[in-house]
Design a protein around this motif. Structure first.
Motif, PDB file in Angstrom:
ATOM      1  N   LEU A 156     -10.032  14.174   4.622  1.00  0.00           N
ATOM      2  CA  LEU A 156      -9.961  12.996   3.851  1.00  0.00           C
ATOM      3  C   LEU A 156      -9.829  13.244   2.457  1.00  0.00           C
ATOM      4  O   LEU A 156      -9.191  12.693   1.941  1.00  0.00           O
ATOM      5  N   VAL A 157     -10.606  14.110   2.262  1.00  0.00           N
ATOM      6  CA  VAL A 157     -10.682  14.574   0.687  1.00  0.00           C
ATOM      7  C   VAL A 157      -9.215  14.966   0.495  1.00  0.00           C
ATOM      8  O   VAL A 157      -8.628  14.785  -0.676  1.00  0.00           O
ATOM      9  N   ASP A 158      -8.543  16.090   1.139  1.00  0.00           N
ATOM     10  CA  ASP A 158      -7.273  16.494   0.979  1.00  0.00           C
ATOM     11  C   ASP A 158      -6.171  15.318   0.736  1.00  0.00           C
ATOM     12  O   ASP A 158      -5.250  15.585   0.084  1.00  0.00           O
ATOM     13  N   LEU A 159      -6.413  14.242   1.679  1.00  0.00           N
ATOM     14  CA  LEU A 159      -5.667  13.171   1.615  1.00  0.00           C
ATOM     15  C   LEU A 159      -5.725  11.913   0.391  1.00  0.00           C
ATOM     16  O   LEU A 159      -4.799  11.302   0.017  1.00  0.00           O
ATOM     17  N   ALA A 160      -6.893  11.989   0.090  1.00  0.00           N
ATOM     18  CA  ALA A 160      -7.264  10.836  -0.941  1.00  0.00           C
ATOM     19  C   ALA A 160      -6.583  10.999  -2.131  1.00  0.00           C
ATOM     20  O   ALA A 160      -6.024   9.863  -2.555  1.00  0.00           O
ATOM     21  N   ALA A 161      -6.261  12.060  -2.980  1.00  0.00           N
ATOM     22  CA  ALA A 161      -5.462  11.905  -4.120  1.00  0.00           C
ATOM     23  C   ALA A 161      -3.979  11.339  -3.904  1.00  0.00           C
ATOM     24  O   ALA A 161      -3.551  10.561  -4.879  1.00  0.00           O
ATOM     25  N   ALA A 162      -3.464  11.694  -2.908  1.00  0.00           N
ATOM     26  CA  ALA A 162      -2.059  11.079  -2.710  1.00  0.00           C
ATOM     27  C   ALA A 162      -2.025   9.837  -2.355  1.00  0.00           C
ATOM     28  O   ALA A 162      -1.261   8.923  -2.720  1.00  0.00           O
ATOM     29  N   ILE A 163      -3.146   9.191  -1.501  1.00  0.00           N
ATOM     30  CA  ILE A 163      -3.285   7.929  -1.085  1.00  0.00           C
ATOM     31  C   ILE A 163      -3.686   6.925  -2.495  1.00  0.00           C
ATOM     32  O   ILE A 163      -2.874   5.860  -2.649  1.00  0.00           O
ATOM     33  N   LYS A 164      -4.427   7.346  -3.188  1.00  0.00           N
ATOM     34  CA  LYS A 164      -4.841   6.614  -4.457  1.00  0.00           C
ATOM     35  C   LYS A 164      -3.669   6.745  -5.208  1.00  0.00           C
ATOM     36  O   LYS A 164      -3.304   5.496  -5.942  1.00  0.00           O
ATOM     37  N   LYS A 165      -2.597   7.814  -5.313  1.00  0.00           N
ATOM     38  CA  LYS A 165      -1.411   7.749  -6.345  1.00  0.00           C
ATOM     39  C   LYS A 165      -0.525   6.874  -5.519  1.00  0.00           C
ATOM     40  O   LYS A 165       0.339   6.049  -6.398  1.00  0.00           O
ATOM     41  N   ALA A 166      -0.125   6.678  -4.510  1.00  0.00           N
ATOM     42  CA  ALA A 166       1.054   5.901  -3.705  1.00  0.00           C
ATOM     43  C   ALA A 166       0.644   4.683  -3.335  1.00  0.00           C
ATOM     44  O   ALA A 166       1.445   3.718  -3.156  1.00  0.00           O
ATOM     45  N   ILE A 167      -0.677   4.369  -2.853  1.00  0.00           N
ATOM     46  CA  ILE A 167      -0.962   3.037  -2.211  1.00  0.00           C
ATOM     47  C   ILE A 167      -2.131   2.541  -3.051  1.00  0.00           C
ATOM     48  O   ILE A 167      -3.188   3.013  -3.052  1.00  0.00           O
ATOM     49  N   PRO A 168      -1.510   1.421  -3.807  1.00  0.00           N
ATOM     50  CA  PRO A 168      -2.590   0.690  -4.856  1.00  0.00           C
ATOM     51  C   PRO A 168      -3.776  -0.080  -4.031  1.00  0.00           C
ATOM     52  O   PRO A 168      -3.611  -0.296  -2.833  1.00  0.00           O
ATOM     53  N   ARG A 169      -4.923  -0.150  -4.498  1.00  0.00           N
ATOM     54  CA  ARG A 169      -5.871  -1.088  -3.871  1.00  0.00           C
ATOM     55  C   ARG A 169      -5.436  -2.473  -3.877  1.00  0.00           C
ATOM     56  O   ARG A 169      -4.515  -2.950  -4.603  1.00  0.00           O
ATOM     57  N   GLY A 170      -5.951  -3.169  -2.945  1.00  0.00           N
ATOM     58  CA  GLY A 170      -5.514  -4.565  -2.447  1.00  0.00           C
ATOM     59  C   GLY A 170      -5.693  -4.833  -1.090  1.00  0.00           C
ATOM     60  O   GLY A 170      -6.340  -4.143  -0.687  1.00  0.00           O
ATOM     61  N   ILE A 171      -4.935  -5.859  -0.645  1.00  0.00           N
ATOM     62  CA  ILE A 171      -4.839  -6.461   0.532  1.00  0.00           C
ATOM     63  C   ILE A 171      -3.684  -6.103   1.440  1.00  0.00           C
ATOM     64  O   ILE A 171      -2.906  -6.729   0.735  1.00  0.00           O
ATOM     65  N   ALA A 172      -3.832  -5.332   2.529  1.00  0.00           N
ATOM     66  CA  ALA A 172      -2.629  -4.931   3.094  1.00  0.00           C
ATOM     67  C   ALA A 172      -2.030  -6.112   3.861  1.00  0.00           C
ATOM     68  O   ALA A 172      -2.974  -7.071   4.294  1.00  0.00           O
ATOM     69  N   SER A 173      -0.580  -6.279   4.092  1.00  0.00           N
ATOM     70  CA  SER A 173      -0.115  -7.176   4.664  1.00  0.00           C
ATOM     71  C   SER A 173      -0.530  -7.260   6.285  1.00  0.00           C
ATOM     72  O   SER A 173      -0.288  -5.980   6.778  1.00  0.00           O
TER      73      SER A 173
END
Length: 175
Positions: A156-173
């Motif tokens: 999860l640490v290894d994936l966190a930076a990419a997820i934060k960069k590409a998937i903004p905070r919010g509510i998913a559809s």
């Protein structure tokens, strides 16, 4: 003993041996590429997932990239057996809307790693599945059995930076 006749027998048997090795190799699991169901999110979510795919790390938990079949910008994998990422999945049933109620399922644990919130679920087969929370798209990561529960934080640490960069905070559809 005639040495030439003995060599001829070995050479004559060589094509059969090669055919046997090819057959065995074709049936072996040396090509452990996983097969996964590709999510089918709406267009907005699919765009976020394509952006994520572009920034995913080459290695996760020391494992090299090994994408599953069928190839898709909505899926990724690392290692063999593979750590599988699927982007654009539906909200898991165990993920409770924080505005409505608190979850009471002991097999569904929430937590954050490096700024990304996750729902952790232990599956019946002993694997662990993590799904992002409070992001504009749901990203699901499934760990194979050989990855111990305590080592999941590294993934999860290894994936966190990419997820934060590409998937903004919010509510998913949820459609």
């Amino acid at each position: 003993m005639n040495i030439f006749r003995h060599r001829h027998g070995i050479i004559a048997g060589l094509p059969a041996l090669i055919a046997l090795l090819i057959t065995v190799a074709g049936c072996s699991s040396a090509d452990d590429s996983a097969t996964v169901a590709v999510p089918s999110p709406d267009a907005k979510t699919a765009k976020l997932c394509r952006n994520l795919h572009k920034v995913l790390p080459r290695k996760v938990d020391g494992r090299s990239r090994n994408d599953p079949e069928p190839r898709s910008a909505l899926t990724a994998g690392w290692g063999s057996p593979a750590i599988i990422l699927r982007c654009g999945v539906e909200r898991p049933p165990k993920m409770v809307d924080p505005e409505v109620a608190q979850g009471t399922d002991p097999d569904a644990v929430g937590g954050g790693v490096n700024g990304v919130d996750w729902l952790m679920e232990k599956q019946d087969d002993g694997t662990y599945r993590f799904t992002t929370a409070k992001r504009a798209a749901y990203v699901q990561v499934t760990l194979p059995k050989p990855v111990p529960e305590q080592d999941s934080a590294t993934v999860l640490v290894d994936l966190a930076a990419a997820i934060k960069k590409a998937i903004p905070r919010g509510i998913a559809s949820t459609t």
